[in-house]
Design a protein around this motif. Structure first.
Motif, PDB file in Angstrom:
ATOM      1  N   ALA A 647      39.805   5.670 -20.375  1.00  0.00           N
ATOM      2  CA  ALA A 647      40.230   6.176 -19.022  1.00  0.00           C
ATOM      3  C   ALA A 647      39.498   7.201 -18.554  1.00  0.00           C
ATOM      4  N   ILE A 648      39.238   7.324 -17.192  1.00  0.00           N
ATOM      5  CA  ILE A 648      38.191   8.653 -16.820  1.00  0.00           C
ATOM      6  C   ILE A 648      39.211   9.069 -15.706  1.00  0.00           C
ATOM      7  N   THR A 649      39.760  10.541 -15.710  1.00  0.00           N
ATOM      8  CA  THR A 649      40.642  10.970 -15.000  1.00  0.00           C
ATOM      9  C   THR A 649      39.911  11.661 -13.752  1.00  0.00           C
ATOM     10  N   SER A 650      40.185  11.716 -12.723  1.00  0.00           N
ATOM     11  CA  SER A 650      39.852  12.382 -11.416  1.00  0.00           C
ATOM     12  C   SER A 650      40.048  13.875 -11.576  1.00  0.00           C
ATOM     13  N   ASP A 651      38.713  14.767 -11.384  1.00  0.00           N
ATOM     14  CA  ASP A 651      38.820  16.066 -11.351  1.00  0.00           C
ATOM     15  C   ASP A 651      39.151  16.677 -10.261  1.00  0.00           C
ATOM     16  N   GLU A 652      39.489  15.791  -9.106  1.00  0.00           N
ATOM     17  CA  GLU A 652      39.904  16.466  -7.633  1.00  0.00           C
ATOM     18  C   GLU A 652      41.154  17.217  -7.771  1.00  0.00           C
ATOM     19  N   ASN A 653      41.908  16.627  -8.803  1.00  0.00           N
ATOM     20  CA  ASN A 653      43.229  17.643  -9.081  1.00  0.00           C
ATOM     21  C   ASN A 653      42.973  18.917  -9.660  1.00  0.00           C
ATOM     22  N   ASN A 654      43.941  19.667  -9.520  1.00  0.00           N
ATOM     23  CA  ASN A 654      43.590  21.141  -9.992  1.00  0.00           C
ATOM     24  C   ASN A 654      44.402  21.355 -11.254  1.00  0.00           C
ATOM     25  N   VAL A 655      45.634  20.499 -11.467  1.00  0.00           N
ATOM     26  CA  VAL A 655      46.438  20.534 -12.545  1.00  0.00           C
ATOM     27  C   VAL A 655      45.572  19.720 -13.932  1.00  0.00           C
ATOM     28  N   ASP A 656      45.375  20.646 -14.790  1.00  0.00           N
ATOM     29  CA  ASP A 656      44.796  19.813 -16.015  1.00  0.00           C
ATOM     30  C   ASP A 656      43.581  19.661 -15.908  1.00  0.00           C
ATOM     31  N   LYS A 657      42.626  20.337 -14.862  1.00  0.00           N
ATOM     32  CA  LYS A 657      41.310  19.640 -14.400  1.00  0.00           C
ATOM     33  C   LYS A 657      40.396  19.598 -15.424  1.00  0.00           C
ATOM     34  N   GLY A 658      39.729  18.546 -15.800  1.00  0.00           N
ATOM     35  CA  GLY A 658      38.840  18.540 -16.926  1.00  0.00           C
ATOM     36  C   GLY A 658      39.383  18.193 -18.301  1.00  0.00           C
ATOM     37  N   ALA A 659      40.791  18.042 -18.109  1.00  0.00           N
ATOM     38  CA  ALA A 659      41.411  17.674 -19.587  1.00  0.00           C
ATOM     39  C   ALA A 659      40.795  16.435 -20.131  1.00  0.00           C
ATOM     40  N   MET A 660      40.798  16.133 -21.467  1.00  0.00           N
ATOM     41  CA  MET A 660      40.548  15.155 -22.084  1.00  0.00           C
ATOM     42  C   MET A 660      41.995  14.870 -22.950  1.00  0.00           C
ATOM     43  N   TYR A 661      42.533  13.480 -22.925  1.00  0.00           N
ATOM     44  CA  TYR A 661      43.697  13.253 -23.396  1.00  0.00           C
ATOM     45  C   TYR A 661      43.520  12.370 -24.659  1.00  0.00           C
ATOM     46  N   THR A 662      44.355  12.497 -25.689  1.00  0.00           N
ATOM     47  CA  THR A 662      44.700  11.505 -26.778  1.00  0.00           C
ATOM     48  C   THR A 662      45.730  11.525 -27.477  1.00  0.00           C
TER      49      THR A 662
END
Length: 857
Positions: A647-662
């Motif tokens: 998945a690629i998360t949108s960095d338009e959000n400010n909460v957890d911006k730029g985070a990589m999840y696993t």
């Protein structure tokens, strides 16, 4: 010599009027000197602390010193106890000792109250050894002699009412353990606020590190005649590679580096506010000397008629300014030392203890304070001095005073409008910027140009704005109000300069209010949109959530689920081969419900699958990553994995911006248990309809762990609002200095204006104006000048704040909120400021003898 005598005579003749200007210099210099003394004292305190605790050479793990232990794991890096003998056997070593030091502990008393500091200083758990006697003295009791004994520092004991025999519970990553206080120590140097607890070595190893036979560092003392550098080289040869070795000087330098960031931010922020106060003080000094020169026009004309040259007159005024600068600066340096002591006391209430015994006044501090005060004062007086030099001998035949200045000069007005337009254009360019870095440059330029523009164009605006304010505020007072309005309009340049001093401080207040309110509103909206969890549990001091606390939370009845959130350091390599050090957010699949993130590709739930992960849209765009690509992830302290981008998360959000999840389980497969970080934050969701009872139960479950807070969404929003509010209150407090100087400017202008209008006041009193009406007229004049400055300042500040918010929108804070209650409160308060500033001048005017006033020339 004649010029000097004349300057001294004039200075002493107008000492009352000079005093207010001297106070402005005093306050500004005091802020600079106080800041320098305060930061120098803090440096001295930490230098003494580092010098008293550092051994000649310190050996620590290659993973880093204890000061840089990874807080996410709660475990410091360790060394085998056998290494102590190898260090002791190295050439030039007099003695070597093993130490256990952990910063990831919380100590509570028998009532589960945290006895550690709350102001940012750490709680430090240490094993007791003879080396500790270099920095502390045992003042009562004895050292810990077994697993049930602990010794504490005297500052902590005094602050929390602890005594020998009291029980303490220490919370560490390995579990909780109880001890009774066996002794109390006092530091030989100032302890800046840390809580320090001492255990016997075996207990410290077992309870803090998980097993005996380990140390976190080894300290070595040099034999006589062996330098620290030579000792370091000898120990390096004896122990081999894979360890970090530091001399006492290097340990001290590393410690200074740790506190330097905090000190520098505080130092330069306070110096910035001192600069603002200096800027405001310039207007006061210019106004003072301009009015004094105007009142002495006839006197200066006589001096010119009997042979004084322009240079001599000019020099006379500048010498008066020099005397003013010297007197104000000298008093300011002395006041600065007092201010530094006050700041030390204030820091003490916040948990950072500083002793006046360490008070440090370097020779550069008074030198810099006096230099700044004198230079600023003389520069501010330069224009009035030139104006004095241009007075012709014929002025001796005219009445003294300042001719009415009905409108500002065309050149001045044109320049002011040009600068204001340039500032407005730069602010508009900032709002159109696509990147915050580029926009911030335009914002800075816009603020500077618009501020200078408003200062220059102020006299041009005075006519229209003061008349408008007069209609609303002054006309209700009848003829007295009309006279107050005409007095304010009599000299627009003076009115503009007086109002400008107040305008600067209020512009900054308005700007920061808009920015702060917009930040809170944006974050609140983002939380409403993104956070799905009912409760958020995290530490108040940045520590991870200990396993025992997490277990207590998970046992709470009524919970639907609890989600762990762990932060893992790793190096991520894109398919193109570019490696970047990143942090991975290792969480459980329920995190996708607890924090809703939009995706530009793939499904976030799939990122928690086996050997899968997600990336942010900014990272994906920069490195050409798309869903289905495989990234190489080297976990710090563990193995390397190849994870598929699901998945690629949108960095338009400010909460957890730029985070990589696993997934947590994916991370656990590639990290040994002792390197696996603890949860930095826990998200909990209650079963439907049980939110209130679960909220109460969670607080009860974590009552034994006071370092953690349980917050629902309303609590979290309030905490955010309070944090921003506290920061703004500190800034407003510092800006109050500039506003105080501005108030002095209003007082000085009115006082000199009363002297200038002595004969006029006498005539008005002779034709029937009562003392009460006279005082009211002067108070109303002051109020309208203050409101004029407030109107300009608040309008300008809101413009700056609006432009700044547009830049914040590029970082995800997209809500603009104007705090109208604050703006209106400040505007109304400005009227009271003007009223207060006029009290003394109005009182003095009311006491004038009518006949003497009429006879004044």
């Amino acid at each position: 010599m004649t010029v000097l005598k004349t300057s001294l005579r004039n200075f002493l003749a107008h000492k009352g009027r000079m005093a207010l200007s001297a106070v402005a210099v005093l306050l500004s210099v005091a802020f600079v000197s106080g800041t320098l003394v305060f930061t120098d004292t803090m440096n001295t305190t930490f230098d003494k602390l580092f010098a008293s605790t550092a051994a000649d050479v310190t050996v620590s793990s290659r993973d880093g010193t204890v000061e840089s232990e990874t807080p996410q794991t709660g475990r410091p890096a360790t060394l085998p106890a056998s290494l102590v003998d190898r260090v002791r056997a190295a050439e030039g070593v007099k003695d070597a000792q093993g130490s256990v030091i952990s910063l990831s502990v919380t100590v509570v008393d028998s009532r589960d109250k945290n006895v550690g500091p709350t102001g940012g200083a750490p709680t430090i758990a240490v094993n007791w050894s003879p080396i500790e006697l270099r920095s502390v003295d045992v003042t009562s009791g004895h050292e810990p002699r077994g697993p049930t004994e602990v010794m504490v520092d005297g500052g902590t004991a005094e602050k929390h009412g602890l005594k020998i025999g009291d029980e303490l519970r220490t919370i560490a990553v390995t579990g909780d353990f109880a001890s009774r206080i066996s002794g109390i120590v006092d530091f030989k140097v100032t302890n800046p606020g840390a809580t320090v607890v001492y255990f016997d070595t075996a207990t410290a190893q077992r309870e803090l590190l998980g097993k005996e036979g380990l140390f976190t560092q080894i300290t070595a003392d040099a034999a006589p005649g062996v330098s620290d550098e030579a000792l370091k080289a000898n120990i390096a040869s004896a122990v081999g590679a894979g360890y970090t070795l530091q001399t006492a000087a290097e340990v001290a330098d590393a410690g200074r580096e740790d506190v330097a960031g905090f000190l520098d931010v505080m130092k330069y922020a306070m110096l910035g506010f001192a600069g603002i106060a200096f800027l405001v003080g310039i207007f006061l000094i210019v106004n003072t000397f301009s009015m004094l020169v105007a009142q002495r026009t006839r006197e200066i004309g006589l001096m010119r008629a009997i042979g004084s040259s322009r240079k001599q007159v000019n020099r006379s005024v500048l010498l008066e300014a020099l005397l003013l600068g010297l007197v104000g600066s000298a008093a300011g340096v002395a006041a600065g030392v007092g201010l530094a002591i006050g700041l030390m006391e204030l820091m003490g209430t916040m948990g950072m203890e500083l002793s006046t015994g360490d008070l440090t006044v370097r020779w550069t501090t008074p030198a810099l304070g006096v230099l700044l005060g004198v230079v600023v004062t003389v520069l501010a007086a330069y224009i009035p001095a030139r104006r004095a030099g241009k007075v012709s001998p014929m002025a001796a035949l005219r009445d003294a005073g300042t001719p009415a200045d009905g409108r500002a000069g065309r050149i001045r007005g044109g320049l002011g409008l040009l600068l204001t337009a340039g500032g407005a254009g730069a602010l508009w360019a900032a709002t159109q910027a696509e990147k915050a870095s580029a926009g911030s440059l335009w914002l800075g330029l816009g603020i500077v140009l618009s501020l200078i523009g408003f200062v220059v164009v102020g006299p041009l605006l005075a006519g229209g704005v003061v008349r408008g304010l007069g209609v609303v505020v002054l006309r209700v007072f009848g003829p007295v109000g009309r006279m107050a309005e005409r007095n304010a309009l009599r000299n627009p340049r003076r009115t503009g300069a007086t109002a400008a001093a107040l305008m600067i401080g209020l512009a900054l207040v308005a700007c920061l209010s808009v920015v702060g309110s917009s930040m809170v509103a944006s974050a609140t909206e983002e939380l409403d949109r993104s956070v799905g969890a009912d409760f958020i549990v995290q530490s108040t001091n940045g520590q991870p959530v200990m396993p025992q606390a997490q277990a207590a939370l998970e046992r709470t009845p009524g919970l639907a689920h609890v989600t762990e959130y762990r932060w893992i350091e790793a190096t991520v390599t894109a398919p193109g081969g570019k490696a970047v050090e990143k942090g991975l957010a290792a969480a459980e699949p329920t995190y996708a419900k607890d924090l809703r993130r939009d995706t530009t590709g793939g499904t976030l739930a799939d990122a928690y699958g086996e050997n899968a992960m997600s990336v942010g849209s900014d990272y994906a765009a920069e490195h050409g990553v798309k869903v289905g690509d495989t990234l190489t992830v080297a976990f710090k302290g563990g193995t390397t994995a190849r994870l598929k981008v699901a998945a690629i998360t949108s960095d338009e959000n400010n909460v957890d911006k730029g985070a990589m999840y696993t997934n947590v389980t994916t991370a656990a497969r590639h990290l040994p248990a002792e390197k696996m970080p603890q949860s930095m934050i826990l998200f909990a969701t209650a079963q439907d309809g049980k939110e209130a009872e679960v909220y109460t139960a969670l607080k009860k479950a974590l009552a034994a762990y006071p370092q953690y807070t349980v917050q629902n969404q309303a609590d979290y929003k309030q905490t955010l609002k309070d944090q921003v509010g506290q920061l703004l209150n500190i800034v407003y407090g510092l800006l109050a200095l500039a506003i105080i100087v501005a108030v002095l400017g209003v007082v000085n202008t009115l006082a000199l204006s009363v002297v200038e209008r002595t004969r006029e006041i006498g005539l008005m009193r002779a034709i029937g104006l009562s003392r009460r009406q006279l005082r009211r007229m002067i108070r109303l004049e002051s109020v309208v000048i203050a409101l004029f400055g407030a109107l300009l300042g608040l309008g300008l500040g809101m413009g700056w704040g609006t432009a700044a918010q547009k830049l914040l929108a590029l970082e995800g804070l997209g809500v603009l909120e104007i705090p109208w209650p604050t703006i209106l409160t400040v505007f109304v308060a400005s009227a009271f400021v003007g009223l207060f500033a006029a009290l003394v001048p109005a009182f003095r005017a009311g006491r004038m003898n009518v006949l003497n006033a009429i006879a004044t020339e």
